[in-house]
Motif scaffolding. Structure first.
Motif, PDB file in Angstrom:
ATOM      1  N   ALA A 897       0.836  -1.198   0.000  1.00 16.57           N
ATOM      2  CA  ALA A 897       0.000   0.000   0.000  1.00 16.57           C
ATOM      3  C   ALA A 897       0.873   1.251   0.000  1.00 16.57           C
ATOM      4  O   ALA A 897       1.898   1.326   0.684  1.00 16.57           O
ATOM      5  CB  ALA A 897      -0.916   0.002   1.218  1.00 16.57           C
ATOM      6  N   ASN A 898       0.461   2.210  -0.785  1.00 14.62           N
ATOM      7  CA  ASN A 898       1.166   3.483  -0.892  1.00 14.62           C
ATOM      8  C   ASN A 898       0.458   4.504   0.003  1.00 14.62           C
ATOM      9  O   ASN A 898      -0.742   4.763  -0.153  1.00 14.62           O
ATOM     10  CB  ASN A 898       1.166   3.953  -2.352  1.00 14.62           C
ATOM     11  CG  ASN A 898       1.776   5.335  -2.495  1.00 14.62           C
ATOM     12  OD1 ASN A 898       2.643   5.727  -1.724  1.00 14.62           O
ATOM     13  ND2 ASN A 898       1.297   6.071  -3.497  1.00 14.62           N
ATOM     14  N   LYS A 899       1.190   5.089   0.948  1.00 19.03           N
ATOM     15  CA  LYS A 899       0.575   6.024   1.885  1.00 19.03           C
ATOM     16  C   LYS A 899       0.488   7.438   1.327  1.00 19.03           C
ATOM     17  O   LYS A 899      -0.205   8.280   1.901  1.00 19.03           O
ATOM     18  CB  LYS A 899       1.356   6.029   3.200  1.00 19.03           C
ATOM     19  CG  LYS A 899       1.294   4.697   3.947  1.00 19.03           C
ATOM     20  CD  LYS A 899       1.968   4.784   5.299  1.00 19.03           C
ATOM     21  CE  LYS A 899       1.863   3.456   6.050  1.00 19.03           C
ATOM     22  NZ  LYS A 899       2.485   3.515   7.381  1.00 19.03           N
ATOM     23  N   LYS A 900       1.193   7.672   0.229  1.00 18.18           N
ATOM     24  CA  LYS A 900       1.140   9.002  -0.378  1.00 18.18           C
ATOM     25  C   LYS A 900      -0.085   9.108  -1.288  1.00 18.18           C
ATOM     26  O   LYS A 900      -0.675   8.095  -1.662  1.00 18.18           O
ATOM     27  CB  LYS A 900       2.411   9.266  -1.185  1.00 18.18           C
ATOM     28  CG  LYS A 900       3.687   9.213  -0.354  1.00 18.18           C
ATOM     29  CD  LYS A 900       4.916   9.421  -1.235  1.00 18.18           C
ATOM     30  CE  LYS A 900       6.201   9.343  -0.420  1.00 18.18           C
ATOM     31  NZ  LYS A 900       7.407   9.481  -1.279  1.00 18.18           N
ATOM     32  N   LYS A 901      -0.397  10.329  -1.636  1.00 15.25           N
ATOM     33  CA  LYS A 901      -1.549  10.555  -2.515  1.00 15.25           C
ATOM     34  C   LYS A 901      -1.097  10.836  -3.944  1.00 15.25           C
ATOM     35  O   LYS A 901      -1.762  11.544  -4.688  1.00 15.25           O
ATOM     36  CB  LYS A 901      -2.386  11.708  -1.977  1.00 15.25           C
ATOM     37  CG  LYS A 901      -3.084  11.386  -0.666  1.00 15.25           C
ATOM     38  CD  LYS A 901      -3.938  12.549  -0.189  1.00 15.25           C
ATOM     39  CE  LYS A 901      -3.066  13.706   0.256  1.00 15.25           C
ATOM     40  NZ  LYS A 901      -3.870  14.818   0.828  1.00 15.25           N
ATOM     41  N   TYR A 902       0.025  10.296  -4.304  1.00 11.63           N
ATOM     42  CA  TYR A 902       0.520  10.401  -5.680  1.00 11.63           C
ATOM     43  C   TYR A 902       1.460   9.243  -5.921  1.00 11.63           C
ATOM     44  O   TYR A 902       1.972   8.619  -4.989  1.00 11.63           O
ATOM     45  CB  TYR A 902       1.220  11.745  -5.926  1.00 11.63           C
ATOM     46  CG  TYR A 902       2.495  11.924  -5.131  1.00 11.63           C
ATOM     47  CD1 TYR A 902       3.725  11.520  -5.642  1.00 11.63           C
ATOM     48  CD2 TYR A 902       2.466  12.482  -3.857  1.00 11.63           C
ATOM     49  CE1 TYR A 902       4.887  11.685  -4.905  1.00 11.63           C
ATOM     50  CE2 TYR A 902       3.622  12.639  -3.116  1.00 11.63           C
ATOM     51  CZ  TYR A 902       4.833  12.240  -3.648  1.00 11.63           C
ATOM     52  OH  TYR A 902       5.983  12.385  -2.934  1.00 11.63           O
ATOM     53  N   MET A 903       1.703   8.975  -7.188  1.00  8.31           N
ATOM     54  CA  MET A 903       2.645   7.913  -7.551  1.00  8.31           C
ATOM     55  C   MET A 903       3.107   8.145  -8.985  1.00  8.31           C
ATOM     56  O   MET A 903       2.297   8.481  -9.872  1.00  8.31           O
ATOM     57  CB  MET A 903       2.019   6.527  -7.420  1.00  8.31           C
ATOM     58  CG  MET A 903       2.929   5.408  -7.938  1.00  8.31           C
ATOM     59  SD  MET A 903       2.406   3.775  -7.436  1.00  8.31           S
ATOM     60  CE  MET A 903       2.999   3.781  -5.739  1.00  8.31           C
ATOM     61  N   TYR A 978       4.025  17.296  -4.286  1.00 13.99           N
ATOM     62  CA  TYR A 978       2.717  17.479  -4.930  1.00 13.99           C
ATOM     63  C   TYR A 978       1.664  18.030  -3.957  1.00 13.99           C
ATOM     64  O   TYR A 978       0.486  17.734  -4.067  1.00 13.99           O
ATOM     65  CB  TYR A 978       2.249  16.165  -5.558  1.00 13.99           C
ATOM     66  CG  TYR A 978       3.191  15.675  -6.628  1.00 13.99           C
ATOM     67  CD1 TYR A 978       3.156  16.241  -7.900  1.00 13.99           C
ATOM     68  CD2 TYR A 978       4.124  14.681  -6.349  1.00 13.99           C
ATOM     69  CE1 TYR A 978       4.034  15.809  -8.879  1.00 13.99           C
ATOM     70  CE2 TYR A 978       5.009  14.254  -7.328  1.00 13.99           C
ATOM     71  CZ  TYR A 978       4.962  14.819  -8.587  1.00 13.99           C
ATOM     72  OH  TYR A 978       5.835  14.389  -9.561  1.00 13.99           O
ATOM     73  N   GLN A 979       2.124  18.848  -3.013  1.00 14.80           N
ATOM     74  CA  GLN A 979       1.228  19.549  -2.106  1.00 14.80           C
ATOM     75  C   GLN A 979       1.636  21.010  -2.057  1.00 14.80           C
ATOM     76  O   GLN A 979       2.813  21.349  -2.216  1.00 14.80           O
ATOM     77  CB  GLN A 979       1.282  18.946  -0.695  1.00 14.80           C
ATOM     78  CG  GLN A 979       0.740  17.521  -0.609  1.00 14.80           C
ATOM     79  CD  GLN A 979       0.783  16.983   0.804  1.00 14.80           C
ATOM     80  OE1 GLN A 979       1.317  17.642   1.697  1.00 14.80           O
ATOM     81  NE2 GLN A 979       0.234  15.793   1.007  1.00 14.80           N
TER      82      GLN A 979
END
Length: 1512
Positions: A897-903, A978-979
């Motif tokens: 699972a990726n905890k960031k909101k981008y990839m 990306y924020q």
């Protein structure tokens, strides 16, 4: 005769005239008019009642008591009505002649100029018919008139005068150029509502020239009345058109379109027909009987899609250009193909010499062969099916071909022919867009007779107008024309040739168009009727000037009414104003056409003109004069167009609008030009003039700044250019955004719901500023009205819809907004119930979008779901698949699972489209997938640049992003990870001219992360840069170097010795400025320029030098150069102490001594040795600075070599090179003196000795140079080590010269050998077999013969096969030559050895005579002859004796013996002369045969004496 009788006769004449008119009309329309017998109103009703219904009737009795109906006089020139009336003068409907059109006719609507001419002939015939009716009306006379009648006739005469004026105006408009105009609906069809079973008729009136052709459509599907006559009847006559729909049923309810088309354009109109039913009945089922003529495509609704479309195309004159589209028609019906039509500027195209069309069933292709500017325009592909049509258009630009001479104009275009007569035609053309380096002075017109290749120039003086009358044509012949433009630089290339035109009378052309009775043979035959004797033609009428320019005047007139049956010709006369003298213009040859062009008139003068007719009977009276006509241009140049406005359109095009030229006559069109700001170079945007006042200029450079201007053109020339437009940057125009997509429910509670949606695929070129949400309630199948939920625009793609009612269903739609406006509403959501969710997993992530789209990667971003579920979201999963893959093609991008909101997704295929989705996860599990994002094409957008890091001279670290596609309102937006960056103290953003710079205020580990930059109001221009700890450390090091700069050195300080023992200390810096300074230091003491030190600093090369004449003991220490260049510093040092300094000092002193030595004769190269490839050993040296008087002395072992010594002849001198050839062969003088007698030839000279060098040549050789300037000596020790060095070099040359090993077979065995240039007895040569040294034996031996090194293998066996190597000593290790004596090489060598061995044995054991026999035996007669021959052979040979080729047998006379196998004898007792002859001893065994021949001569002494006596 009474008045009533006269009226009756007049009616009869009118009826006869009407019948003749009907025949004439039938003759003109028989080729293209179909008269229907089912018409409700006959054609007779039209011809009988062709006046208004306001006619008064009265009964008049004739002398015979017959009662006739008397009609009041009518205005015959009144505008005819199209209303049909019965006998009671009641209107019963429109009179519409039937025109029957099929689909093929509609597709072939575009006819060439011939069709226009045909239509013109018909139009003229109708006009003449009406004129004759008017003339007849003037002849009506009534003797008895009442006052009422008189008043009425007066009014009618006024009406008649008005009508005649209208016809006069009509004649003026008969010029084809002013007459032609696009179709126009005068009476439009009106919608109707009828009951089922009735018949409905739609009417319309269409004006246009040439006469438009019409077609009817039902719901955009062509109606083929010919195929269904029981249902439809289509009629067309006199510009009146109708469609009759019989026995209407409910399915006839539709929209009916009527389309009118001619060469000038197309017009259409629609009318709605509604059919009502008395009662509902059952619909026909699919298995019910089909109507008559039913085919598979009936009842099928076709959907047409045009894909793989052609873009705006650019071609050049002379090239070939192809346009194509792929057409998909669904569903596919067997044997049914759509109708594919290509248009240029709304005119259908047909296949011709220049245009090729092709339809493969799937792809439509249009090929333009040999492009010309006439081919420029808007091209449209139209696909017609039974269910409608689909079309696609794009513009094609044709650039001018390269001119052959710089500065000449380009070719004119659109050469056309008009008003062709027997010997006259008017040629028109359009001016080119580019005049060249100077304005166009005029044009040359060329003509060529069809069938020939000879072009003749029609005018000697160039004409300024783009219109020229060509005279002198031969009647009945066809011609083509072309035009060339002229300016000061030269003449342009010719234009494209015109269509062929025939020089013939228009009436003859009309008769030919009626159709030949026999098949067309291609020959036009002219026949003349018998002339009416004595009929002199009448005078022409209506002589008028139709065209007047500075160059020519064109006259036109009407032929005379009285001319007999033969043709007439014309003479033209002119009269100068102020005189009464008439001069005939064409005295030599009368003209046949009622047109004539007069040239060579004086500009500004006034002339009068008149015309006379002539035939075989004589010349007519002159026509009425035209009146005074002043020669000059009647057509003015167009005025300049109005203000020009340029508007952004796309990345490569700009839309240009301008005000139309005012008060311009015969406008041809406009040319648009563009120029890059600051260049003043104007380029044409179109090469074919356009008539509209808006044009899209394509092919511009993105980001460039352009200005535009427009000029108008007509036949007189070009107007002044319009004012320049404001500068405009070529960028895509901003439009409203597309529709948002994927409206979904993210969370639901009792009284509110959370909605989410995706951004529109297109933002219209500007950032989305917000969204508006609408809602409506749903109850079962009933939906309510839409209501706005928010009045303030939303900035996110989610919305909390509050104030809703629990357990009520709602639908939602979303609209996006940018600076251009609000988009259309999205597709509404499904019906969503407002009730609280009880699920535990999170909802769907929202706000999916992409950034940094590249060929192999893309960054996907999203927002967390509005509904987290039972626990908070702790990760996300990203899935992707190719757009073309099915639902089973989804793949997970990552496992954990990726905890960031981008990839960032990598490993994509360039040019492939992908779609993405995201799922959220919490402790309860994984939630639903988000709405699908995409498709996203993995392709780097042209012009995309990446963020790069820069460190300036002050050590400031910054990130830079550049964008060349900035639009109005575009901004740079930086973010970290990306924020949005909340801590603005870390970065300082500076934006200027499409470049954004993010400066690190204080770089540290806090700045690690991914920095991204997005440009708003663009199509996703973005980039990112990831700053790692390693990268940060590297940047800090670079920053420190820039803050505290060090002058870089290309090389550190070095030292070198120069001539005279001078010492040079030097270094070189990589770069420096003009202000750089150097400080020279020795042992911490600054030294300066003086006797001991000399300094130099070349700032252009960066070389720093310091010179010292010599090194003294006090110069031991450290030398340093200190550099200062602004704030940059640099230091370089060289330490010279101890042994290093003393060694350098000795070298300096030696170099100084060398310099002193070289002032006199000296050795440039001292005495040394060399071995040539021929193995000659040379002692050589090079001398310099010698004079003729310089003595050169050679010595060996300190003994001078005198000139008469043998060794003196080994010495040679060539320029400054001295050589001593040790091994040179010398012939001594005393040996020459001992030669006997005469001089021996060259072949008698003994060969030279083989030794090139031997130990007797060892010794110490020396050379001394001496003159008044000094002395120099050089020696070479050729003993011990020196002699061995020479020998080693000699051995190396010999070893190198050895050839590859070769094989030779002999009778004894196999020989391996190699050749060398020279062999020395001290050279060591070893042979190896399989890398083992070969020991010498009787069978295997090695040796040397001359220059050949060999290894002999006697009686070889299989053990002798293998790899042989010859090792030749070369003074060091040795040179090896290898030979593989195996395989084929062994077999061939061994076979040859066996053959030679067998041949040797045979030769050794062959039978032969080895001796004992003489060649000639002379014996006295009577004596006994005994000869014995020695014989050899193994086995013992057979022996026989032969005399004169006959074998002898042992008998009493011949005793033949063979003893011991070796001796063969013959004895002849008492020989006689008969025994004389040739004898042979023949021996023979199995190895061979040999004969020992001899001759026996027997003589008689007495006979000999007798012969001698006779001689005496």
């Amino acid at each position: 005769m009474s008045g009533s009788v006269r009226v009756t006769q007049k009616q009869q004449q009118q009826q006869q005239h009407q019948q003749q008119q009907e025949k004439l009309q039938q003759h003109h329309y028989e080729s293209n008019v179909y008269l229907s017998t089912k018409s409700s109103v006959s054609k007779q009703s039209f011809t009988t009642h062709k006046t208004t219904s306001r006619r008064l009737t009265s009964s008049v009795k004739t002398e015979k008591g017959q009662e006739v109906v008397k009609l009041s006089p009518l205005p015959k020139r009144a505008k005819r009505t199209y209303l049909a009336m019965d006998l009671d003068k009641e209107v019963i409907g429109y009179v519409v002649p039937v025109f029957r059109a099929n689909h093929e006719v509609v597709r072939g609507l575009m006819e060439a100029q011939e069709d226009a001419t045909e239509e013109g002939i018909q139009y003229v015939a109708m006009r003449n018919l009406f004129v004759r009716e008017a003339r007849e009306a003037l002849e009506v006379r009534v003797e008895k008139k009442t006052r009422t009648t008189h008043i009425r006739e007066t009014a009618e005469r006024m009406e008649l005068g008005k009508t005649m004026e209208e016809w006069a105006e009509f004649r003026k408009k008969m010029n084809p150029d002013s007459l032609t105009h696009p179709p126009e609906f005068i009476v439009k069809p009106r919608g109707q509502t009828v009951w089922e079973g009735n018949t409905v008729k739609l009417h319309c009136t269409v004006a246009g020239w040439p006469k438009p052709r019409t077609a009817w459509y039902k719901n955009n599907v062509l109606i083929d009345a010919k195929a269904r006559p029981e249902k439809y009847t289509a009629e067309s006559n006199y510009n009146m058109h109708s469609l009759e729909i019989k026995n209407c049923d409910f399915l006839d309810t539709a929209q009916y379109h009527v389309s009118a088309l001619n060469v000038k354009g197309e017009a259409s109109y629609v009318a709605t027909v509604v059919v009502k039913r008395f009662q509902e009945g059952e619909e026909a089922g699919p298995l019910d009987p089909k109507p008559h003529g039913f085919c598979s495509e009936h009842g099928v609704t076709f959907e047409t899609s045009i894909i793989d479309k052609f873009e705006v195309a650019f071609g050049r004159e002379g090239e070939t250009l192809s346009l194509g589209c792929t057409v998909i028609v669904y569903p596919v019906v067997k044997k049914y193909q759509p109708d594919v039509v290509w248009y240029r500027n709304s005119v259908p195209l047909t296949s011709s010499k220049w245009v090729h069309t092709h339809w493969s069933g799937e792809r439509a292709t249009l090929t333009l062969v040999h492009l010309n500017k006439e081919d420029e325009g808007m091209y449209t592909l139209r696909v017609n099916t039974k269910s409608g049509y689909d079309a696609y258009s794009a513009y094609v630009f044709v650039r001018d071909a390269d001119v052959e001479v710089e500065g000449v104009p380009v070719a004119p275009l659109d050469v056309c022919c008009h008003d062709a007569n027997k010997d006259y035609v008017v040629v028109t053309w359009k001016q080119p867009a580019v005049e060249g380096s100077s304005t166009i002075l005029g044009y040359y017109i060329d003509r060529c007779e069809v069938g020939t290749h000879h072009w003749a120039q029609c005018n000697d003086t160039p004409v300024k107008y783009a219109r020229f009358p060509v005279t002198g044509l031969v009647e009945g012949r066809s011609y083509i024309f072309r035009v060339r433009a002229l300016n000061k630089s030269g003449v342009s290339r010719p234009s494209r040739v015109s269509e062929a035109v025939v020089a013939m009378d228009p009436s003859d052309r009309a008769r030919l168009r009626a159709g030949p009775s026999a098949p067309w043979t291609g020959i036009i035959k002219f026949t003349e009727e018998d002339a009416t004797a004595g009929v002199v033609p009448g005078e022409p009428s209506d002589v008028a000037v139709t065209e007047a320019t500075k160059s020519y005047v064109v006259l036109a007139w009407k032929p005379p009414v009285q001319r007999g049956h033969e043709g007439v010709m014309y003479y033209i006369e002119k009269c100068i104003s102020g005189t009464d003298t008439w001069q005939r213009v064409n005295t030599g040859m009368p003209v046949k056409s009622p047109r004539f062009a007069l040239f060579d008139l004086a500009e500004g003068k006034s002339y009068s003109f008149r015309v006379r007719c002539c035939n075989s009977a004589g010349v007519s009276e002159a026509s009425v004069s035209t009146g005074e006509i002043t020669v000059g241009d009647k057509l003015d140049l167009p005025s300049a167009p109005g203000n020009t406005v340029a508007i952004r359109n796309t990345d490569t095009s700009v839309a240009v609008l301008w005000g139309a030229s005012k008060d311009v006559r015969h406008l041809v069109g406009y040319y648009i030009e563009c120029s890059v700001v600051g260049t003043e170079v104007w380029m044409p945007c179109n090469n074919k003039p356009v008539k509209q006042t808006r044009f899209v200029c394509h092919g511009l450079t993105t980001g460039q700044n352009y200005v535009f201007r427009v000029k108008a053109v007509n036949a007189a020339g070009y107007s002044q250019s319009s004012p320049n437009s404001d500068a405009v940057v070529v960028q895509a125009a901003i439009s409203i955004p597309g529709k948002p997509t994927g409206v979904t429910l993210l969370e639901a509670v009792k009284d509110f719901m959370v909605l989410g949606w995706n951004e529109p695929a297109s933002n219209g070129g500007a950032d989305i500023r917000g969204y508006f949400v609408d809602y409506r309630t749903v109850k079962g199948s009933v939906v309510g009205k839409w209501h706005e939920m928010n009045h303030q625009a939303l900035t996110t793609t989610t919305y909390k819809a509050e104030g809703l009612k629990e357990n009520v269903f709602y639908q939602f739609q979303v609209r996006a907004m940018n600076m251009a406006g609000v988009s259309k509403a999205s597709v509404h959501s499904a019906s969503l119930e407002c009730k609280e969710w009880t699920i535990t997993v999170p909802g769907s992530p929202v706000g999916l979008h992409v950034l940094e789209v590249r060929d192999t990667s893309v960054v996907v971003l999203w927002e967390p779901p509005a509904f987290n579920g039972r626990t908070a979201v702790n990760g996300y999963y990203l899935d992707l698949k190719e757009t073309s893959a099915g639902e089973g093609g989804w793949k997970a991008v990552h496992e954990k699972a990726n905890k960031k909101k981008y990839m960032k997704v990598t490993g994509l295929k360039a040019g492939t489209s992908y779609v993405f989705r995201v799922r959220a996860q919490n402790l309860a599990g994984v939630g639903k997938t988000s709405a699908v994002l995409g498709p996203v094409l993995a392709q780097t957008r042209p012009g995309t640049k990446e963020i790069y890091v820069d460190v300036d001279d002050d050590g400031v670290i910054s990130m830079i992003f550049e964008c060349s596609e900035m639009n109005e309102g575009s901004e740079f937006v930086w973010s970290k990870n990306y924020q949005a960056m909340t801590d603005t103290s870390r970065l300082t953003i500076v934006n200027e001219h499409g470049r954004s710079r993010a400066i690190f205020n204080s770089p540290s580990l806090e700045d690690l992360g991914t920095f991204s930059c997005v440009v708003t109001n663009t199509d996703g221009m973005s980039s990112s840069y990831t700053l790692t700890e390693e990268g940060l450390m590297r940047l800090l090091d670079i920053s420190h170097e820039h803050k505290f700069p060090v002058i870089p050195f290309k090389s550190e300080m070095a030292m070198e010795l120069l001539e005279k023992g001078r010492v040079r200390f030097w270094t070189q810096v990589e770069k420096c400025t003009s202000s750089c300074e150097v400080e020279y230091v020795f042992n911490n003491v600054i030294v300066s320029q003086g006797k001991k030190y000399t300094m130099n600093f070349d700032k252009s090369t960066g070389i720093i030098e310091m010179f010292m004449d010599s090194l003294e003991v006090t110069d031991e220490g450290t030398f340093t150069f200190n550099l200062v260049d602004g704030k940059a510093k640099g230091t370089t040092s060289l330490v010279l102490i101890g042994d290093e300094f003393r060694e350098l000092q000795k070298k300096s002193e030696f170099e100084r001594a060398e310099w002193v030595r070289k002032q006199g004769p000296h050795f440039v190269k001292y005495l040394d040795f060399a071995v040539t490839p021929e193995c000659n050993v040379l002692l050589k040296c090079k001398i310099g600075n010698v004079r003729p008087e310089t003595e050169i002395t050679w010595s060996k072992d300190k003994i001078e070599i005198a000139e008469d010594d043998e060794d003196a002849k080994k010495i040679e001198r060539q320029d400054g090179d001295l050589t001593f050839n040790i091994g040179k062969w010398i012939i001594k003088q005393q040996e020459q003196k001992e030669k006997e007698g005469k001089k021996q030839p060259a072949d008698d000279v003994p060969p030279p000795p083989r030794a090139k060098i031997s130990k007797k040549d060892a010794g110490i050789y020396g050379v001394v140079l001496r003159d008044e300037r000094g002395k120099d000596t050089s020696t070479f020790n050729l003993t011990d080590a020196g002699y061995q060095a020479v020998m080693n070099e000699l051995f190396r040359v010999i070893a190198t010269s050895s050839s590859d090993i070769k094989v030779l077979s002999t009778e004894h065995g196999i020989v391996l050998y190699s050749n060398v240039t020279y062999y020395h007895e001290d050279l060591r040569v070893g042979w190896l077999l399989k890398d083992a040294k070969i020991a010498a034996s009787e069978r295997v031996k090695s040796g040397v013969t001359g220059e050949q090194l060999w290894l002999k293998i006697n009686e070889p066996t299989e053990k002798d096969k293998g790899k042989y190597a010859m090792d030749v000593f070369d003074g060091k290790d040795g040179v090896k030559r290898v030979f593989e004596l195996t395989g084929q090489a062994w077999e061939e060598a061994f076979e040859e050895f066996q053959r030679l061995k067998a041949a040797a044995i045979a030769e050794r054991n062959r039978a032969r005579v080895v001796g004992g026999l003489p060649d000639v035996v002379a014996i006295q007669e009577g004596k006994s002859l005994n000869l014995t021959g020695n014989v050899w052979g193994e086995p013992v040979p057979e022996v026989s004796w032969i005399k004169n080729d006959k074998e002898l047998v042992s008998d009493e006379r011949y005793q033949l013996k063979f003893e011991h196998g070796k001796f063969a004898s013959i004895t002849i007792a008492a020989v006689t002369t008969a025994d004389s002859g040739k004898y042979a001893l023949l021996v023979k065994n199995k190895y061979g045969t040999e004969a020992g021949e001899f001759t026996v001569s027997v003589y008689n002494p007495e006979e000999e004496d007798h012969k001698e006596g006779k001689k005496d």
